[in-house]
Scaffold this active site. Structure first.
Site, mmCIF file in Angstrom:
data_model
loop_
_atom_site.group_PDB
_atom_site.id
_atom_site.type_symbol
_atom_site.label_atom_id
_atom_site.label_comp_id
_atom_site.label_asym_id
_atom_site.label_seq_id
_atom_site.Cartn_x
_atom_site.Cartn_y
_atom_site.Cartn_z
ATOM 1 N N TYR A 190 0.986 -0.956 -0.078
ATOM 2 C CA TYR A 190 -0.009 0.342 -0.437
ATOM 3 C C TYR A 190 1.499 1.233 0.329
ATOM 4 C CZ TYR A 190 -3.690 3.149 1.411
ATOM 5 O OH TYR A 190 -4.302 4.328 1.805
ATOM 6 N N ASP A 237 9.399 2.625 -0.376
ATOM 7 C CA ASP A 237 7.740 3.371 0.842
ATOM 8 C C ASP A 237 8.491 3.006 1.865
ATOM 9 O OD1 ASP A 237 6.099 4.309 2.703
ATOM 10 O OD2 ASP A 237 4.536 3.657 0.585
ATOM 11 N N LYS A 246 3.928 9.538 9.050
ATOM 12 C CA LYS A 246 4.254 9.069 10.083
ATOM 13 C C LYS A 246 4.903 9.726 11.434
ATOM 14 C CE LYS A 246 1.701 4.631 8.155
ATOM 15 N NZ LYS A 246 0.011 5.357 8.910
HETATM 16 N N1 PMP Z 1 2.316 3.670 2.026
HETATM 17 C C1 PMP Z 1 2.279 3.680 3.218
HETATM 18 C C2 PMP Z 1 3.622 2.112 3.540
HETATM 19 C C3 PMP Z 1 1.753 3.124 3.804
HETATM 20 O O1 PMP Z 1 1.282 2.462 4.708
HETATM 21 C C4 PMP Z 1 0.882 4.458 4.361
HETATM 22 C C5 PMP Z 1 -0.170 4.785 4.977
HETATM 23 N N2 PMP Z 1 -0.632 3.585 6.533
HETATM 24 C C6 PMP Z 1 0.978 5.196 3.360
HETATM 25 C C7 PMP Z 1 1.684 5.627 2.051
HETATM 26 C C8 PMP Z 1 -0.027 6.407 3.253
HETATM 27 O O2 PMP Z 1 0.275 7.721 4.058
HETATM 28 P P1 PMP Z 1 -1.456 7.593 4.427
HETATM 29 O O3 PMP Z 1 -1.820 7.422 4.858
HETATM 30 O O4 PMP Z 1 -0.151 9.529 5.633
HETATM 31 O O5 PMP Z 1 -1.353 9.069 3.301
#
Ligand code: PMP
Length: 401
Positions: free
Chosen positions: A114, A209, A237
């Protein structure tokens, strides 16, 4: 998970308190940011102080430069950092840079990973998309989805095949350095490193990511731990200490493609806002103190040992995957090494397990396909109470099968 959703009224340290005044030991941790525990006094104090100075200016602050420099000092790849307001924006921006840099339109992602909810990334997506059974979201035009090629986690041969079929189509490979959105699924040792080698052989970029893994597994980026060489990375985060944030980082040669220096447009009214940046800075300062990641590892290992023992003692089929303070207990399967295996997990059993855990005062992510997030606020007692609750919950599951 069925039932009424739990409304949280407040949180402190390792605990959340719901609207009915139940205290729950929390392993959601806001899905990652709360690595210090909730409402850490230093962060709360800094935020109160910062709020008195104004929330958002639409102009540079020394604080955002300081945060970027702290990130750069811990992560050599982050020669330049662009702060955005979410991990989703970080993903959108990273892809746009990669497309501009290579002149190619498409990219490769992995089944169950994701990267936020931008259109082209909602293809075979993990996290809530996997939980709700909509890995390919409605509302994403076919033409956009078609730019995304999906490979199974850990499947280098498939990635090679995509490049040999049409090298000129792939701008970048985007990957979670440790998959944590199909549940925790660490890659095999060479996977991320090899992805870099393949991408570079074919004139494409590797985007790591690290929205979850950045500053989660050690003080820096997880790609470092596996000797990979990405071209761009995403953060989020933890670097915002619980306030909204995201970041794209990389070498100047790529980052200077971003406006206003270069032609790749990106902007955000609240990006780099002083509250997020201050919370992030104070969080990183605490994480930089010696022994923090050793403590997180010890807590993770303690929970893993306890859960494995609970599975063995109750005779419930399941397995535990872990990377540092990220952990998933999968039910109904003995091994999960990719999304296909994760999807074989017994989600009905997990729903029951979730409810039994809530009844025992333990708040775990309400999905088989998310990580539990352990924080520095979790004590050995918290972990032991969690293990005891899990043993009871699993025994309950076994009995009522
Ligand atoms: N990349 C990863 C690996 C994530 O876990 C998340 C959110 N859980 C995102 C991107 C997206 O981040 P956001 O919810 O702050 O848009």
């Amino acid at each position: 998970m069925g039932g009424a959703p739990i409304f949280i009224e407040r949180a402190s340290g390792a605990y959340v308190f719901d609207a009915d005044q139940n205290r729950l030991i929390d392993y959601v941790g806001s899905y990652g940011p709360a690595i210090l525990g909730h409402a850490h006094p230093t962060i709360a104090g800094a935020l109160a102080e910062q709020a008195r100075l104004g929330f958002s200016f639409g102009a540079p602050t020394a604080l955002e430069v300081e945060l970027a420099e702290m990130i750069g000092a811990a992560i050599p790849l982050a020669e330049k950092v662009r702060l955005v307001s979410s991990g989703t924006e970080a993903g959108m921006t990273a892809l746009r840079i990669a497309r501009a840099a290579t002149g190619r339109p498409g990219f490769i992602k992995f089944d169950g990973c994701y990267h936020g909810h931008s259109d082209a990334l909602l293809v075979r997506a993990g996290s809530g998309a996997l939980t709700l059974g909509v890995p390919d979201s409605a509302g994403v035009p076919e033409a956009l989805a078609a730019l995304t090629q999906v490979a199974p986690w850990d499947a280098l041969a498939v990635v090679e095949r995509y490049f040999s079929a049409d090298e000129k189509r792939v701008a970048a490979i985007i990957v979670e350095t440790v998959a944590a959105n199909m549940g925790v699924v660490p890659a095999s040792a060479d996977f991320i490193r090899e992805l870099g080698a393949i991408a570079h052989r074919h004139g494409a970029l590797l985007i790591c990511d690290e929205v979850i893994t950045g500053f989660r597994l050690h003080y820096g980026a997880a790609y470092d731990l596996v000797g990979a060489t990405p071209d761009l990375m995403m953060l989020g985060k933890i670097i915002g200490g619980g306030m909204p944030i995201g970041a794209v980082a990389g070498p100047a040669a790529l980052m200077d493609l971003l406006a206003p220096t270069g032609p790749v447009y990106q902007a955000g009214t609240l990006s780099g806002n002083p509250l997020s940046v201050r919370a992030g800075l104070e969080t990183l300062k605490i994480l930089a103190q010696p022994g923090q990641y050793e403590r997180l590892e010890e807590s993770g290992a303690r929970l893993e040992r306890g859960l494995r023992k609970a599975l063995a003692e109750t005779g419930v089929r399941g397995c535990v995957n872990r990377a540092g303070s990220l952990l998933t207990l999968f039910l109904g399967v003995e091994r999960v090494s990719n999304a296909e295996e994760a999807r074989k997990a017994d989600t009905a059993a997990f729903t029951r397990y979730f409810r039994e855990m809530i009844a025992r005062g333990i708040y775990i992510p309400p999905s088989q396909f998310e990580a539990m997030f352990i924080s520095l606020a979790h004590t050995e007692d918290d972990i032991d109470l969690t293990i005891a609750a899990a043993r009871e919950a699993l025994a309950e599951l076994k009995q009522t099968r």
